[in-house]
Motif scaffolding. Sequence first.
Motif, PDB file in Angstrom:
ATOM      1  N   ARG A  25     -18.488  23.530  62.569  1.00 14.51           N
ATOM      2  CA  ARG A  25     -18.234  22.184  63.075  1.00 14.51           C
ATOM      3  C   ARG A  25     -16.797  22.019  63.555  1.00 14.51           C
ATOM      4  O   ARG A  25     -15.894  22.745  63.142  1.00 14.51           O
ATOM      5  CB  ARG A  25     -18.513  21.146  61.981  1.00 14.51           C
ATOM      6  CG  ARG A  25     -19.897  21.208  61.398  1.00 14.51           C
ATOM      7  CD  ARG A  25     -20.976  20.875  62.402  1.00 14.51           C
ATOM      8  NE  ARG A  25     -20.927  19.465  62.812  1.00 14.51           N
ATOM      9  CZ  ARG A  25     -21.687  18.936  63.774  1.00 14.51           C
ATOM     10  NH1 ARG A  25     -22.524  19.704  64.448  1.00 14.51           N
ATOM     11  NH2 ARG A  25     -21.606  17.658  64.072  1.00 14.51           N
ATOM     12  N   LEU A  26     -16.628  21.042  64.424  1.00 12.68           N
ATOM     13  CA  LEU A  26     -15.314  20.690  64.943  1.00 12.68           C
ATOM     14  C   LEU A  26     -14.910  19.319  64.413  1.00 12.68           C
ATOM     15  O   LEU A  26     -15.764  18.531  64.012  1.00 12.68           O
ATOM     16  CB  LEU A  26     -15.356  20.645  66.476  1.00 12.68           C
ATOM     17  CG  LEU A  26     -15.820  21.924  67.176  1.00 12.68           C
ATOM     18  CD1 LEU A  26     -15.946  21.688  68.675  1.00 12.68           C
ATOM     19  CD2 LEU A  26     -14.854  23.067  66.899  1.00 12.68           C
ATOM     20  N   ALA A  27     -13.611  19.057  64.434  1.00 10.29           N
ATOM     21  CA  ALA A  27     -13.106  17.736  64.051  1.00 10.29           C
ATOM     22  C   ALA A  27     -12.003  17.351  65.033  1.00 10.29           C
ATOM     23  O   ALA A  27     -11.152  18.184  65.369  1.00 10.29           O
ATOM     24  CB  ALA A  27     -12.556  17.775  62.626  1.00 10.29           C
ATOM     25  N   PHE A  28     -12.029  16.124  65.501  1.00 11.04           N
ATOM     26  CA  PHE A  28     -10.994  15.681  66.432  1.00 11.04           C
ATOM     27  C   PHE A  28      -9.631  15.629  65.746  1.00 11.04           C
ATOM     28  O   PHE A  28      -9.523  15.164  64.608  1.00 11.04           O
ATOM     29  CB  PHE A  28     -11.336  14.295  66.993  1.00 11.04           C
ATOM     30  CG  PHE A  28     -12.431  14.323  68.019  1.00 11.04           C
ATOM     31  CD1 PHE A  28     -12.170  14.751  69.314  1.00 11.04           C
ATOM     32  CD2 PHE A  28     -13.723  13.929  67.695  1.00 11.04           C
ATOM     33  CE1 PHE A  28     -13.179  14.784  70.273  1.00 11.04           C
ATOM     34  CE2 PHE A  28     -14.737  13.964  68.644  1.00 11.04           C
ATOM     35  CZ  PHE A  28     -14.470  14.393  69.934  1.00 11.04           C
ATOM     36  N   VAL A  29      -8.616  16.146  66.440  1.00 17.00           N
ATOM     37  CA  VAL A  29      -7.226  16.035  65.979  1.00 17.00           C
ATOM     38  C   VAL A  29      -6.348  15.778  67.198  1.00 17.00           C
ATOM     39  O   VAL A  29      -6.534  16.401  68.242  1.00 17.00           O
ATOM     40  CB  VAL A  29      -6.724  17.325  65.278  1.00 17.00           C
ATOM     41  CG1 VAL A  29      -7.168  17.382  63.836  1.00 17.00           C
ATOM     42  CG2 VAL A  29      -7.152  18.570  66.035  1.00 17.00           C
ATOM     43  N   PHE A  64      -6.529  21.147  73.493  1.00 19.83           N
ATOM     44  CA  PHE A  64      -6.958  21.604  72.162  1.00 19.83           C
ATOM     45  C   PHE A  64      -6.960  20.429  71.192  1.00 19.83           C
ATOM     46  O   PHE A  64      -6.127  20.357  70.291  1.00 19.83           O
ATOM     47  CB  PHE A  64      -6.057  22.743  71.689  1.00 19.83           C
ATOM     48  CG  PHE A  64      -6.210  24.003  72.507  1.00 19.83           C
ATOM     49  CD1 PHE A  64      -7.095  25.000  72.127  1.00 19.83           C
ATOM     50  CD2 PHE A  64      -5.492  24.170  73.684  1.00 19.83           C
ATOM     51  CE1 PHE A  64      -7.255  26.146  72.886  1.00 19.83           C
ATOM     52  CE2 PHE A  64      -5.646  25.319  74.461  1.00 19.83           C
ATOM     53  CZ  PHE A  64      -6.528  26.307  74.061  1.00 19.83           C
ATOM     54  N   TYR A  65      -7.915  19.517  71.379  1.00 20.13           N
ATOM     55  CA  TYR A  65      -7.960  18.278  70.606  1.00 20.13           C
ATOM     56  C   TYR A  65      -9.038  18.313  69.522  1.00 20.13           C
ATOM     57  O   TYR A  65      -9.379  17.287  68.955  1.00 20.13           O
ATOM     58  CB  TYR A  65      -8.161  17.068  71.538  1.00 20.13           C
ATOM     59  CG  TYR A  65      -9.310  17.225  72.513  1.00 20.13           C
ATOM     60  CD1 TYR A  65     -10.619  16.938  72.121  1.00 20.13           C
ATOM     61  CD2 TYR A  65      -9.089  17.675  73.805  1.00 20.13           C
ATOM     62  CE1 TYR A  65     -11.672  17.099  72.998  1.00 20.13           C
ATOM     63  CE2 TYR A  65     -10.135  17.843  74.693  1.00 20.13           C
ATOM     64  CZ  TYR A  65     -11.425  17.554  74.287  1.00 20.13           C
ATOM     65  OH  TYR A  65     -12.468  17.727  75.164  1.00 20.13           O
ATOM     66  N   ARG A  66      -9.589  19.506  69.270  1.00 23.64           N
ATOM     67  CA  ARG A  66     -10.572  19.648  68.195  1.00 23.64           C
ATOM     68  C   ARG A  66     -10.259  20.879  67.346  1.00 23.64           C
ATOM     69  O   ARG A  66     -10.046  21.972  67.883  1.00 23.64           O
ATOM     70  CB  ARG A  66     -11.992  19.764  68.764  1.00 23.64           C
ATOM     71  CG  ARG A  66     -12.540  18.433  69.285  1.00 23.64           C
ATOM     72  CD  ARG A  66     -13.836  18.621  70.038  1.00 23.64           C
ATOM     73  NE  ARG A  66     -13.625  19.474  71.207  1.00 23.64           N
ATOM     74  CZ  ARG A  66     -14.582  19.810  72.062  1.00 23.64           C
ATOM     75  NH1 ARG A  66     -15.815  19.378  71.886  1.00 23.64           N
ATOM     76  NH2 ARG A  66     -14.306  20.586  73.093  1.00 23.64           N
ATOM     77  N   ALA A  67     -10.246  20.670  66.039  1.00 25.39           N
ATOM     78  CA  ALA A  67     -10.019  21.769  65.095  1.00 25.39           C
ATOM     79  C   ALA A  67     -11.357  22.355  64.675  1.00 25.39           C
ATOM     80  O   ALA A  67     -12.352  21.638  64.547  1.00 25.39           O
ATOM     81  CB  ALA A  67      -9.265  21.261  63.873  1.00 25.39           C
ATOM     82  N   VAL A  68     -11.359  23.670  64.485  1.00 26.54           N
ATOM     83  CA  VAL A  68     -12.547  24.368  64.005  1.00 26.54           C
ATOM     84  C   VAL A  68     -12.497  24.370  62.484  1.00 26.54           C
ATOM     85  O   VAL A  68     -11.498  24.786  61.892  1.00 26.54           O
ATOM     86  CB  VAL A  68     -12.576  25.820  64.537  1.00 26.54           C
ATOM     87  CG1 VAL A  68     -13.802  26.562  64.017  1.00 26.54           C
ATOM     88  CG2 VAL A  68     -12.541  25.827  66.070  1.00 26.54           C
ATOM     89  N   ALA A  69     -13.572  23.882  61.870  1.00 24.70           N
ATOM     90  CA  ALA A  69     -13.599  23.792  60.407  1.00 24.70           C
ATOM     91  C   ALA A  69     -13.684  25.181  59.798  1.00 24.70           C
ATOM     92  O   ALA A  69     -14.345  26.070  60.328  1.00 24.70           O
ATOM     93  CB  ALA A  69     -14.781  22.948  59.959  1.00 24.70           C
ATOM     94  N   LYS A  70     -12.972  25.369  58.688  1.00 27.35           N
ATOM     95  CA  LYS A  70     -13.073  26.633  57.967  1.00 27.35           C
ATOM     96  C   LYS A  70     -14.420  26.708  57.263  1.00 27.35           C
ATOM     97  O   LYS A  70     -15.082  25.700  57.067  1.00 27.35           O
ATOM     98  CB  LYS A  70     -11.956  26.738  56.927  1.00 27.35           C
ATOM     99  CG  LYS A  70     -10.595  26.978  57.536  1.00 27.35           C
ATOM    100  CD  LYS A  70      -9.513  26.924  56.480  1.00 27.35           C
ATOM    101  CE  LYS A  70      -8.137  26.948  57.143  1.00 27.35           C
ATOM    102  NZ  LYS A  70      -7.093  26.411  56.278  1.00 27.35           N
TER     103      LYS A  70
END
Lengths: 145, 145
Positions: free
Chosen positions: B125-129, B112-118
């Motif tokens: 969109r996703l963002a790497f975390v 789970f290395y990508r966050a789902v944008a609110k």
Amino acid sequence: MSGSKSSSETEEGLAFQPSFDASGLVTCVATDAKTGDVLMVAHMNEEALRRTVETGDAWYYSRSRKALWRKGESSGQVQRVLEMRTDCDQDAVWIKVEQQGAACHTGRRSCFYRAVAKGEGAGIRLAFVDAERLFDPAEVYRAKA
Amino acid sequence: MSGSKSSSETEEGLAFQPSFDASGLVTCVATDAKTGDVLMVAHMNEEALRRTVETGDAWYYSRSRKALWRKGESSGQVQRVLEMRTDCDQDAVWIKVEQQGAACHTGRRSCFYRAVAKGEGAGIRLAFVDAERLFDPAEVYRAKA
């Protein structure tokens, strides 16, 4: 994983393109944002995902009731989503939530209130852990009975 | 849930009687025993469950490869299981593990290395975390290529 999407796009891309299963669902794991405890494992369809992202409340799809539901709509035990993540193949999401009261319909904080005993052989046993009831299901779901 | 087992037995009993789905699988959530982070969501069949309980190493069933596998058998990134729990309807298990290196085949600690944008609207969109690679997949899985 859908054959129409490349593995690298699914794994390394920044477009959220959930890989729904044959029933149109992804698996969702909800954890307690404070403790990291797993509260429940459930499913979301496209609409539940959309509503969760848009509203910040956790919405699920019930396979048994074949219906969309907002977590806590009957019990009041709502989940506010602090963060949502998706996994490498985008067929699961992880939400970190602020859980109001108890996540489990049995009244426990988490659905995972029994530990599996280690050991060999048939007849594996369970043991209650963190199994205190925070509400009485008979009371909370009375309107549904 | 199997119709042959009562709801109360499944939810309140102390016998581990996993409710396998039509494919003979339960969902397994593996979390990092130290941080509480969800490392991966995968599946276990009866044999994978049995081996996991007996050996304390995490075994899974790969739906894509249709094969039993011991986590880390190719990559060396094994999971030692410190605790296993099952949920109310016994169709999912949660394992708290000591993860050697990275859980994800992409080399990340967690899948789970990508966050789902609110937010609203299409095209979420996703963002790497926490997306740093701990190993190079091309190197680790070279023998399989």
